[in-house]
Design an enzyme around this catalytic site. Structure first.
Site, PDB file in Angstrom:
ATOM      1  N   SER A  18       0.306   6.766 -13.602  1.00  0.00           N
ATOM      2  CA  SER A  18       0.390   7.554 -12.064  1.00  0.00           C
ATOM      3  C   SER A  18       0.876   8.725 -12.043  1.00  0.00           C
ATOM      4  O   SER A  18       1.780   8.283 -13.171  1.00  0.00           O
ATOM      5  CB  SER A  18       1.014   6.221 -11.288  1.00  0.00           C
ATOM      6  OG  SER A  18       1.177   7.055  -9.750  1.00  0.00           O
TER       7      SER A  18
ATOM      8  N   TYR B 113       7.946   0.119  -8.973  1.00  0.00           N
ATOM      9  CA  TYR B 113       6.396   1.014  -9.666  1.00  0.00           C
ATOM     10  C   TYR B 113       6.303   1.738 -10.626  1.00  0.00           C
ATOM     11  O   TYR B 113       5.449   1.642 -11.684  1.00  0.00           O
ATOM     12  CB  TYR B 113       5.816   1.491  -8.316  1.00  0.00           C
ATOM     13  CG  TYR B 113       4.704   1.812  -8.661  1.00  0.00           C
ATOM     14  CD1 TYR B 113       2.823   0.832  -8.505  1.00  0.00           C
ATOM     15  CD2 TYR B 113       3.968   3.528  -8.315  1.00  0.00           C
ATOM     16  CE1 TYR B 113       2.087   1.442  -8.339  1.00  0.00           C
ATOM     17  CE2 TYR B 113       2.510   3.113  -8.810  1.00  0.00           C
ATOM     18  CZ  TYR B 113       2.193   3.134  -8.121  1.00  0.00           C
ATOM     19  OH  TYR B 113       0.600   2.805  -9.149  1.00  0.00           O
TER      20      TYR B 113
HETATM   21  N1  LIG Z   1      -4.592   5.065  -5.276  1.00  0.00           N
HETATM   22  C1  LIG Z   1      -3.213   5.754  -5.788  1.00  0.00           C
HETATM   23  O1  LIG Z   1      -3.233   6.297  -4.964  1.00  0.00           O
HETATM   24  C2  LIG Z   1      -3.264   5.561  -6.603  1.00  0.00           C
HETATM   25  C3  LIG Z   1      -2.497   6.470  -7.243  1.00  0.00           C
HETATM   26  C4  LIG Z   1      -1.960   6.320  -8.563  1.00  0.00           C
HETATM   27  C5  LIG Z   1      -2.269   5.088  -9.564  1.00  0.00           C
HETATM   28  N2  LIG Z   1      -2.948   4.288  -8.827  1.00  0.00           N
HETATM   29  C6  LIG Z   1      -3.369   3.427  -9.477  1.00  0.00           C
HETATM   30  O2  LIG Z   1      -4.724   3.147  -9.817  1.00  0.00           O
HETATM   31  C7  LIG Z   1      -5.013   1.019  -9.908  1.00  0.00           C
HETATM   32  C8  LIG Z   1      -6.088   0.745  -8.976  1.00  0.00           C
HETATM   33  O3  LIG Z   1      -5.572   0.780  -8.248  1.00  0.00           O
HETATM   34  P1  LIG Z   1      -6.246   1.394  -7.048  1.00  0.00           P
HETATM   35  O4  LIG Z   1      -5.959   2.641  -5.899  1.00  0.00           O
HETATM   36  O5  LIG Z   1      -7.784   1.082  -6.959  1.00  0.00           O
HETATM   37  O6  LIG Z   1      -5.731   0.363  -6.027  1.00  0.00           O
HETATM   38  P2  LIG Z   1      -6.505  -1.386  -4.902  1.00  0.00           P
HETATM   39  O7  LIG Z   1      -8.217  -0.652  -3.462  1.00  0.00           O
HETATM   40  O8  LIG Z   1      -5.998  -2.396  -3.872  1.00  0.00           O
HETATM   41  O9  LIG Z   1      -7.239  -1.719  -5.769  1.00  0.00           O
HETATM   42  C9  LIG Z   1      -6.710  -2.354  -6.883  1.00  0.00           C
HETATM   43  C10 LIG Z   1      -6.959  -3.338  -8.027  1.00  0.00           C
HETATM   44  O10 LIG Z   1      -6.642  -4.713  -8.445  1.00  0.00           O
HETATM   45  C11 LIG Z   1      -7.164  -5.554  -8.522  1.00  0.00           C
HETATM   46  N3  LIG Z   1      -5.587  -6.555  -8.628  1.00  0.00           N
HETATM   47  C12 LIG Z   1      -4.933  -6.544  -8.613  1.00  0.00           C
HETATM   48  N4  LIG Z   1      -3.893  -7.725  -9.251  1.00  0.00           N
HETATM   49  C13 LIG Z   1      -4.560  -8.436  -9.883  1.00  0.00           C
HETATM   50  C14 LIG Z   1      -4.849  -9.158 -10.522  1.00  0.00           C
HETATM   51  N5  LIG Z   1      -3.771 -10.087 -10.581  1.00  0.00           N
HETATM   52  N6  LIG Z   1      -5.982 -10.026 -11.984  1.00  0.00           N
HETATM   53  C15 LIG Z   1      -7.788  -9.162 -11.682  1.00  0.00           C
HETATM   54  N7  LIG Z   1      -7.080  -7.868 -10.518  1.00  0.00           N
HETATM   55  C16 LIG Z   1      -5.805  -7.209  -9.488  1.00  0.00           C
HETATM   56  C17 LIG Z   1      -7.807  -6.213  -7.010  1.00  0.00           C
HETATM   57  O11 LIG Z   1      -8.690  -6.858  -7.357  1.00  0.00           O
HETATM   58  P3  LIG Z   1      -8.487  -8.406  -6.609  1.00  0.00           P
HETATM   59  O12 LIG Z   1      -7.208  -8.436  -5.579  1.00  0.00           O
HETATM   60  O13 LIG Z   1      -9.505  -8.694  -5.966  1.00  0.00           O
HETATM   61  O14 LIG Z   1      -7.891  -9.145  -8.089  1.00  0.00           O
HETATM   62  C18 LIG Z   1      -8.289  -3.932  -6.895  1.00  0.00           C
HETATM   63  O15 LIG Z   1      -9.187  -4.049  -7.878  1.00  0.00           O
HETATM   64  C19 LIG Z   1      -4.002   0.389 -10.025  1.00  0.00           C
HETATM   65  O16 LIG Z   1      -3.353   0.761 -11.310  1.00  0.00           O
HETATM   66  C20 LIG Z   1      -2.771   2.151  -9.189  1.00  0.00           C
HETATM   67  O17 LIG Z   1      -1.277   1.594  -9.497  1.00  0.00           O
HETATM   68  C21 LIG Z   1      -3.873   4.131  -7.712  1.00  0.00           C
END
Ligand SMILES: NC(=O)c1ccc[n+]([C@@H]2O[C@H](COP(=O)([O-])OP(=O)(O)OC[C@H]3O[C@@H](n4cnc5c(N)ncnc54)[C@H](OP(=O)(O)O)[C@@H]3O)[C@@H](O)[C@H]2O)c1
Length: 251
Positions: free
Chosen positions: A146, A159
């Site tokens: 991130s 985080y």
């Molecule tokens: N969106 C942003 O602005 C942003 C920026 C920087 C980095 N990121 C990173 O991108 C990644 C994806 O996040 P996102 O933005 O797509 O958010 P999101 O829509 O909330 O997706 C997160 C995913 O992680 C899964 N997850 C959470 N806990 C889990 C567990 N214990 N086991 C397996 N799966 C799990 C969730 O699925 P379930 O709940 O179904 O398990 C969901 O599919 C993360 O690592 C986040 O830190 C995002």
């Protein structure tokens, strides 16, 4: 299906956190370019619906409920890719949570959850995929960090620490896997519109981050294109890190 000459079609790609947001968008994007996707997350119905939609669109997809805090479940997901499709070309260690709060609120359960999912989950993905990739003498491990892996602010200490750890682990991994021809990529996004802010448990913090995302966040395809860029390079080109933000995001 688009096969645009990049090195994506035919690859077997395991994606954790595929039930929403960046993981889901990437699964759709890569599958549309001929990749076979193996999808893991906890929400069974969302995962299966996604796999069904990808299959109906003419690509190969397989879903298995996976909690990345359990090393055995991550191993089972990766092994399923080998059993069904004979190999694993890419693992995208993407599952993550972002329950921001100031440290003085002592949200110890949130801290543990963040560390277990964001750091240990990535390590379990590496542990599961590495032996197969060493045997194949090829593979690509993509870990999601991130902007918070590059800078910390009030409320994001835990985080940011986990996302910094992902970068450090990935760079150590990069240096270790040379003998097996394995590529490693860190992808560090800024604000992208997903369900990520839903993991915030403090109402006032959630409101603030919600407003920030409403103002700045860009669509999840931005991330999918970055992943596709890294995977799509010729095998002798290793894209080690991609850091991107919405153009209007200052921090
Ligand atoms: N969106 C942003 O602005 C942003 C920026 C920087 C980095 N990121 C990173 O991108 C990644 C994806 O996040 P996102 O933005 O797509 O958010 P999101 O829509 O909330 O997706 C997160 C995913 O992680 C899964 N997850 C959470 N806990 C889990 C567990 N214990 N086991 C397996 N799966 C799990 C969730 O699925 P379930 O709940 O179904 O398990 C969901 O599919 C993360 O690592 C986040 O830190 C995002």
């Amino acid at each position: 299906m688009q096969t645009d000459g990049t090195n994506i079609a035919g690859k077997v790609v395991v994606i954790t956190g595929a039930s929403s947001g960046l993981g889901e968008a990437t699964a759709r994007y890569l599958a549309a370019r001929g990749a076979t996707v193996v999808l893991g997350a906890r929400r069974a119905e969302r995962l299966q619906t996604l796999a069904d939609e990808i299959t109906q669109a003419g690509s190969k997809a397989f879903a298995r409920v996976t909690d990345v805090t359990d090393a055995e479940q991550v191993q089972t997901l990766v092994d399923a890719a080998i059993e069904k499709y004979g190999r694993i070309d890419v693992i995208l260690n993407n599952a993550g949570v972002m329950p921001h709060s100031p440290l003085e609120r002592r949200k110890i359960d949130d801290w543990n959850r963040t560390i277990d999912i964001n750091i240990k989950g990535v390590l379990y993905g590496i542990a599961a995929a590495l032996p197969h990739m060493q045997r194949q003498k090829s593979g690509h491990i993509i870990n999601v960090s991130s902007v918070a892996g590059h800078r910390v602010g009030p409320g994001s200490a835990v985080y940011a620490a986990t996302k910094t750890a992902v970068r450090v682990i990935s760079e150590g991994l990069r240096q270790e896997v040379k003998p097996w021809n394995i590529r490693t990529t860190i992808i560090s996004p800024g604000a992208v519109a997903t369900e990520l802010p839903n993991s915030i448990t403090e109402a006032d913090v959630a409101r603030g981050i919600g407003q920030f995302y409403e103002q700045y966040a860009i669509p999840a395809d931005s991330f999918a294109r970055a992943v596709a860029f890294a995977i799509g390079q010729p095998e002798d080109v290793d894209i080690n890190e991609i850091l991107f933000r919405p153009t209007r995001q200052e921090l």
